[in-house]
Write a protein that holds these residues in place. Structure first.
Motif, mmCIF file in Angstrom:
data_model
loop_
_atom_site.group_PDB
_atom_site.id
_atom_site.type_symbol
_atom_site.label_atom_id
_atom_site.label_comp_id
_atom_site.label_asym_id
_atom_site.label_seq_id
_atom_site.Cartn_x
_atom_site.Cartn_y
_atom_site.Cartn_z
ATOM 1 N N TYR A 132 8.545 1.966 -16.948
ATOM 2 C CA TYR A 132 9.960 2.330 -16.827
ATOM 3 C C TYR A 132 10.869 1.129 -17.053
ATOM 4 C CZ TYR A 132 14.332 3.202 -14.263
ATOM 5 O OH TYR A 132 15.652 3.287 -13.894
ATOM 6 N N GLN A 166 14.510 13.473 -17.035
ATOM 7 C CA GLN A 166 13.784 12.827 -15.935
ATOM 8 C C GLN A 166 13.657 13.772 -14.741
ATOM 9 O OE1 GLN A 166 14.424 8.523 -14.376
ATOM 10 N NE2 GLN A 166 15.756 9.792 -13.134
ATOM 11 N N LEU A 169 11.122 16.556 -15.584
ATOM 12 C CA LEU A 169 9.753 16.038 -15.579
ATOM 13 C C LEU A 169 9.283 15.683 -14.173
ATOM 14 C CD1 LEU A 169 9.908 13.746 -18.748
ATOM 15 C CD2 LEU A 169 8.559 15.836 -18.498
ATOM 16 N N LEU A 184 5.678 8.596 -13.730
ATOM 17 C CA LEU A 184 5.508 8.922 -15.149
ATOM 18 C C LEU A 184 6.769 9.560 -15.709
ATOM 19 C CD1 LEU A 184 3.700 9.103 -17.651
ATOM 20 C CD2 LEU A 184 2.792 11.259 -16.747
ATOM 21 N N SER A 187 9.251 6.880 -16.571
ATOM 22 C CA SER A 187 8.900 6.144 -17.786
ATOM 23 C C SER A 187 9.204 6.954 -19.037
ATOM 24 C CB SER A 187 7.411 5.767 -17.753
ATOM 25 O OG SER A 187 7.118 4.963 -16.639
ATOM 26 N N LEU A 188 8.844 8.219 -19.045
ATOM 27 C CA LEU A 188 9.068 9.059 -20.221
ATOM 28 C C LEU A 188 10.558 9.252 -20.487
ATOM 29 C CD1 LEU A 188 6.307 11.781 -19.681
ATOM 30 C CD2 LEU A 188 6.283 9.865 -21.297
ATOM 31 N N LEU A 191 11.931 6.079 -22.033
ATOM 32 C CA LEU A 191 11.550 5.983 -23.441
ATOM 33 C C LEU A 191 12.419 6.877 -24.310
ATOM 34 C CD1 LEU A 191 7.652 5.875 -23.185
ATOM 35 C CD2 LEU A 191 9.151 4.044 -24.014
ATOM 36 N N LEU A 192 12.714 8.080 -23.824
ATOM 37 C CA LEU A 192 13.597 8.983 -24.570
ATOM 38 C C LEU A 192 14.971 8.358 -24.758
ATOM 39 C CD1 LEU A 192 14.440 11.710 -25.791
ATOM 40 C CD2 LEU A 192 14.885 12.516 -23.454
#
Length: 229
Positions: A132, A166, A169, A184, A187-188, A191-192
């Motif tokens: 992240y 976020q 998710l 997780l 972090s995703l 990244l987006l």
């Protein structure tokens, strides 16, 4: 006054949305019990040391970009070279902070709690949060570059989209992965946001590779001497 409001509204909205997303994460973490909430609270406070460094880069980019544009009055768009410098510095700072937290995770948690369960969850958080920290460092720093270039409303849209992703998710992933699913999700979503911010800034993480041109070696044309001997 209108100009100040138009400039400040996206910045205020950015902070408001991010804080709302943090509260939503706290609610999802709370499903795992009191120890998880305590560990998350300690870890989040520790992360402030890193995020404040990211915001310092952001403020520097906000100040530096207009000065760069002032030296090139005919250039409407901010120079990509400045954006690449901001991106490189942010990624290095994020990577350094991630490595430091991962190495010192156990020591950091022992400094704040004697509860083994809280410490164990906090160590896991600090060791997983690198996924992240690195992208969010670039997002926060490049935000200053984009704000100075007048991209505040678009940047705010990126924040809303990333925070919404976020939250979704963080609601779904813990069903499959437990508490680490929340990390997780962070972090995703980061990244987006990084992908969208790079697109807005016209930057790439990896430089383009230009195809090598084939060099053809030609022999010099033969010369004939027509002078009388």
């Amino acid at each position: 006054m209108g100009a100040v409001l138009r400039t400040g509204a996206p910045i205020a909205g950015d902070f408001l949305v991010r804080m709302s997303g943090a509260l939503a994460l706290l609610a999802f973490v709370g499903r795992s019990g009191v120890a998880a909430v305590a560990a998350y609270g300690i870890g989040l406070k520790v992360l402030y040391f890193a995020t404040m460094a990211f915001y310092a880069i952001r403020n520097a980019a906000t100040i530096h970009t207009p000065r760069t544009l002032a030296t090139h009055p005919r250039q409407r768009a901010p120079p990509r070279a400045a954006g690449r410098q901001v991106l490189a510095l942010a990624l290095l700072t994020g990577a350094g902070a991630s490595a430091l937290f991962a190495l010192l995770a156990a020591l950091i948690m022992r400094a704040f709690t004697a509860d083994r369960e809280v410490a164990g969850i906090g160590v896991l958080f600090l060791r997983c949060v690198g996924g992240y920290l690195v992208p969010i460092a670039a997002v926060i720093a490049l935000a200053g570059f984009l704000m100075a270039a007048g991209q505040g409303p678009r940047l705010f849209a990126v924040t809303v989209l990333g925070t919404g992703g976020q939250t979704a998710l963080a609601w779904w992933l813990p069903v499959r992965f437990g508490l680490p699913g929340v990390w997780l999700a962070m972090s995703l979503a980061a990244l987006l946001q990084l992908v969208l911010v790079l697109w807005l800034a016209g930057l790439r993480l990896l430089p383009r590779r230009h195809p090598q041109r084939e060099v053809v070696h030609r022999r010099p044309a033969a010369t004939h001497d027509f002078s009388p001997h």
